[in-house]
Design a protein around this motif. Structure first.
Motif, PDB file in Angstrom:
ATOM      1  N   VAL A 112       0.868  -1.186   0.000  1.00  0.00           N
ATOM      2  CA  VAL A 112       0.000   0.000   0.000  1.00  0.00           C
ATOM      3  C   VAL A 112       0.899   1.228   0.000  1.00  0.00           C
ATOM      4  O   VAL A 112       1.676   1.417   0.940  1.00  0.00           O
ATOM      5  N   LYS A 113       0.816   1.998  -1.056  1.00  0.00           N
ATOM      6  CA  LYS A 113       1.656   3.210  -1.203  1.00  0.00           C
ATOM      7  C   LYS A 113       3.128   2.876  -0.937  1.00  0.00           C
ATOM      8  O   LYS A 113       3.814   3.593  -0.191  1.00  0.00           O
ATOM      9  N   GLY A 114       3.578   1.769  -1.478  1.00  0.00           N
ATOM     10  CA  GLY A 114       4.990   1.395  -1.364  1.00  0.00           C
ATOM     11  C   GLY A 114       5.355   0.685  -0.064  1.00  0.00           C
ATOM     12  O   GLY A 114       6.474   0.217   0.084  1.00  0.00           O
ATOM     13  N   LEU A 115       4.405   0.572   0.877  1.00  0.00           N
ATOM     14  CA  LEU A 115       4.724  -0.075   2.162  1.00  0.00           C
ATOM     15  C   LEU A 115       4.161  -1.501   2.204  1.00  0.00           C
ATOM     16  O   LEU A 115       2.971  -1.700   1.938  1.00  0.00           O
ATOM     17  N   PRO A 116       4.998  -2.503   2.540  1.00  0.00           N
ATOM     18  CA  PRO A 116       4.496  -3.880   2.595  1.00  0.00           C
ATOM     19  C   PRO A 116       3.821  -4.213   3.936  1.00  0.00           C
ATOM     20  O   PRO A 116       4.404  -3.995   4.997  1.00  0.00           O
ATOM     21  N   TYR A 117       2.594  -4.709   3.883  1.00  0.00           N
ATOM     22  CA  TYR A 117       1.870  -5.208   5.062  1.00  0.00           C
ATOM     23  C   TYR A 117       1.742  -6.715   4.903  1.00  0.00           C
ATOM     24  O   TYR A 117       1.414  -7.190   3.804  1.00  0.00           O
ATOM     25  N   VAL A 118       1.918  -7.475   5.970  1.00  0.00           N
ATOM     26  CA  VAL A 118       1.758  -8.930   5.882  1.00  0.00           C
ATOM     27  C   VAL A 118       0.286  -9.275   6.095  1.00  0.00           C
ATOM     28  O   VAL A 118      -0.286  -9.009   7.155  1.00  0.00           O
ATOM     29  N   LEU A 119      -0.335  -9.895   5.068  1.00  0.00           N
ATOM     30  CA  LEU A 119      -1.720 -10.366   5.201  1.00  0.00           C
ATOM     31  C   LEU A 119      -1.734 -11.743   5.841  1.00  0.00           C
ATOM     32  O   LEU A 119      -2.637 -12.084   6.590  1.00  0.00           O
ATOM     33  N   GLU A 120      -0.741 -12.559   5.472  1.00  0.00           N
ATOM     34  CA  GLU A 120      -0.684 -13.922   6.026  1.00  0.00           C
ATOM     35  C   GLU A 120       0.726 -14.467   5.880  1.00  0.00           C
ATOM     36  O   GLU A 120       1.483 -14.046   5.003  1.00  0.00           O
ATOM     37  N   PHE A 121       1.033 -15.412   6.759  1.00  0.00           N
ATOM     38  CA  PHE A 121       2.242 -16.223   6.590  1.00  0.00           C
ATOM     39  C   PHE A 121       1.795 -17.633   6.243  1.00  0.00           C
ATOM     40  O   PHE A 121       0.785 -18.128   6.774  1.00  0.00           O
ATOM     41  N   ASN A 122       2.540 -18.290   5.379  1.00  0.00           N
ATOM     42  CA  ASN A 122       2.364 -19.724   5.170  1.00  0.00           C
ATOM     43  C   ASN A 122       3.667 -20.412   5.549  1.00  0.00           C
ATOM     44  O   ASN A 122       4.732 -19.791   5.526  1.00  0.00           O
ATOM     45  N   ALA A 123       3.569 -21.689   5.863  1.00  0.00           N
ATOM     46  CA  ALA A 123       4.726 -22.417   6.385  1.00  0.00           C
ATOM     47  C   ALA A 123       5.341 -23.340   5.336  1.00  0.00           C
ATOM     48  O   ALA A 123       6.028 -24.299   5.669  1.00  0.00           O
ATOM     49  N   ARG A 124       5.080 -23.023   4.070  1.00  0.00           N
ATOM     50  CA  ARG A 124       5.516 -23.920   2.964  1.00  0.00           C
ATOM     51  C   ARG A 124       5.536 -23.089   1.680  1.00  0.00           C
ATOM     52  O   ARG A 124       5.157 -21.916   1.689  1.00  0.00           O
ATOM     53  N   MET A 125       5.939 -23.714   0.593  1.00  0.00           N
ATOM     54  CA  MET A 125       5.998 -22.977  -0.669  1.00  0.00           C
ATOM     55  C   MET A 125       4.590 -22.726  -1.202  1.00  0.00           C
ATOM     56  O   MET A 125       3.666 -23.495  -0.945  1.00  0.00           O
ATOM     57  N   GLY A 126       4.427 -21.656  -1.953  1.00  0.00           N
ATOM     58  CA  GLY A 126       3.125 -21.312  -2.536  1.00  0.00           C
ATOM     59  C   GLY A 126       2.853 -22.112  -3.796  1.00  0.00           C
ATOM     60  O   GLY A 126       3.765 -22.575  -4.467  1.00  0.00           O
ATOM     61  N   ASP A 127       1.578 -22.256  -4.086  1.00  0.00           N
ATOM     62  CA  ASP A 127       1.140 -22.934  -5.306  1.00  0.00           C
ATOM     63  C   ASP A 127       0.119 -22.007  -5.965  1.00  0.00           C
ATOM     64  O   ASP A 127      -0.921 -21.742  -5.341  1.00  0.00           O
ATOM     65  N   PRO A 128       0.348 -21.386  -7.104  1.00  0.00           N
ATOM     66  CA  PRO A 128       1.316 -21.737  -8.136  1.00  0.00           C
ATOM     67  C   PRO A 128       2.619 -20.925  -8.150  1.00  0.00           C
ATOM     68  O   PRO A 128       3.353 -20.976  -9.153  1.00  0.00           O
ATOM     69  N   GLU A 129       2.959 -20.205  -7.068  1.00  0.00           N
ATOM     70  CA  GLU A 129       4.201 -19.419  -7.112  1.00  0.00           C
ATOM     71  C   GLU A 129       5.436 -20.312  -7.355  1.00  0.00           C
ATOM     72  O   GLU A 129       6.372 -19.917  -8.051  1.00  0.00           O
ATOM     73  N   THR A 130       5.425 -21.503  -6.757  1.00  0.00           N
ATOM     74  CA  THR A 130       6.573 -22.420  -6.927  1.00  0.00           C
ATOM     75  C   THR A 130       6.843 -22.700  -8.405  1.00  0.00           C
ATOM     76  O   THR A 130       8.001 -22.833  -8.824  1.00  0.00           O
TER      77      THR A 130
END
Ligand code: GLY
Length: 426
Positions: free
Chosen positions: A277-295
């Motif tokens: 948001v306006k160049g600032l990163p906010y964490v919406l969620e953490f995951n404990a493994r690789m993303g799908d389909p990001e991997t």
């Protein structure tokens, strides 16, 4: 003797992991449980479900597997890493207590508060009446999240108070997510641009991966219901070098240090789902493994041997390894069954799969199964077609060239994957 590796899971993420491990110069002997019709050309698939911890442990012991790599979140939340470590079996992934950073949204917010990580304001509720009363006063839109694992379906962005209350009732009163929804988080809505940054970590050192962007909505132009992911691209221009450095220093290191301090050190892949948001990163969620389909777009760009990275994490020596990346780009288009993410048909024959590997594209299987010589659809997300290129435009063209040549009854895919990259002015 070749190192024996078991990958747990059966989706496009796990096909990509197996494909990348198969490229290791150490030529590992690969197994996958349960795998799919694409994975079976690279690994021995064993019919053990990803959440059958006892069955997986027995297999690893009887086959003398050297290393187990966990793909999905469910076995992590069930404590597979704790069980394997107790039995002196080498495994890549976080323990049950560390993986609560994904398995409990309330725990994740506690970590973020303690680590002073920027995140939208939120309030948790264990009882229906106070949650409904709180919603009355909340500005719109508002986000309602089930606390536990809900297979990607536990987040509702409500634009009316009625819809928000319905989401709370569905979760707490009607138990649509079972025990995972008995506690809810009511969260401030942020309007910005989503970004995924993941990092390898051994609990002390953090090695960030290239930034990627996922496309969660089913339809072109980001409309329609949320899905497990309709495509992704990498690197996402929104993730500038400065932003990635900020996320490493102000998100990953504080999170990892806080988890260690709380007695649950995190080893594996930490996934930060961000809203910029306006160049600032906010964490919406953490995951404990690789993303799908990001991997499916990140691992093809990894230059360092994935096996070396995984071993460095498991052996707590990530500080001694320089993880390198190719200066290329990747775009993944997910092909789904008609109706997905609602109810869908399976058992359709897939035609047009490339008989030989193609240098510019990879077809990663997700919901597929073999029947005799035929490959059939067997899930909602069926294939992830990744194109590579020097520029995102080339990678996108390669991904769509291959996607158009693959057919099955009712096949659906978005035609605009990576569209935000072309409009991005970070
Ligand atoms: N792509 C979102 C996830 O893996 O959770």
């Amino acid at each position: 003797m070749a190192v024996k590796i078991l990958v747990i899971g059966s989706g496009g993420r796990e096909h990509t992991m197996v494909w990348k491990l198969a490229q290791s110069p150490r030529k590992p002997r690969l197994y996958c449980a349960p795998g799919n019709a694409g994975i079976e050309s690279l690994a021995t698939c064993v019919p053990i479900n990803a959440d059958d911890i006892a069955g997986l442990k027995t297999f690893v012991q009887s086959e003398q597997i050297d290393l187990t790599v966990v793909g999905p979140e469910a076995p992590l939340a069930l404590g597979i890493v704790d069980e394997f470590r107790e039995a002196k079996l080498k495994i890549f992934g976080p323990t049950k207590s560390a993986s609560r950073i994904e398995a409990s949204k309330v725990f994740s917010k506690e970590i973020m508060a303690s680590a002073k990580i920027r995140t939208p304001a939120a309030q948790s509720f264990d009882h229906l009446a106070p949650a409904l009363a709180y919603l009355e006063q909340h500005e719109l839109p508002v986000v309602v999240k089930a606390d536990g694992l809900a297979q990607g379906k536990g987040v509702v962005v409500a634009t009316t108070h009625e819809a928000a209350k319905q989401a709370v009732r569905d979760s707490m009163e009607h138990a649509v997510f079972g025990p995972a929804g008995q506690r809810v988080l009511i969260e401030q809505f942020l309007d910005g641009e989503e970004l995924t940054i993941m990092a390898f970590t051994d609990g002390r050192t953090v090695s960030p991966m290239l930034p990627a962007q996922d496309h969660k909505r089913v339809g072109d132009g980001d409309v329609g219901p949320n899905t497990g992911g309709m495509g992704a691209y990498c690197p996402a221009p929104l993730g500038t070098a400065a932003l990635c450095e900020e996320v490493t220093k102000q998100v990953f290191y504080p999170a990892v240090e806080t988890l260690s301090r709380m007695g649950c050190p995190f080893q594996g892949v930490l996934y930060a789902g961000l809203m910029v948001v306006k160049g600032l990163p906010y964490v919406l969620e953490f995951n404990a493994r690789m993303g799908d389909p990001e991997t499916q777009v990140i691992l093809p760009l990894l230059k360092t041997d994935l096996l070396e990275v995984i071993e460095a994490v498991v052996e707590h020596r990530l500080d001694q390894l320089r993880v390198e990346w190719h200066a290329e780009t990747a775009v993944c288009v997910v092909m789904t069954s008609a109706g997905y993410p609602g109810s869908y048909q399976t058992g359709c024959v897939i035609d047009g799969l490339p008989p030989l590997p193609d240098p510019a594209t990879m077809v990663f299987h997700a919901g597929t199964a073999r029947t005799g010589a035929k490959i059939m659809t067997a899930g909602g997300r069926v294939l992830g077609v990744t194109g590579l290129g020097k520029t995102l435009a080339v990678a996108q063209a390669e991904a769509y060239r291959m996607t158009r040549s693959i057919t099955f009854d009712g096949a659906h895919y978005r035609t605009d994957i990576a569209h935000r990259a072309f409009a991005c002015r970070p």
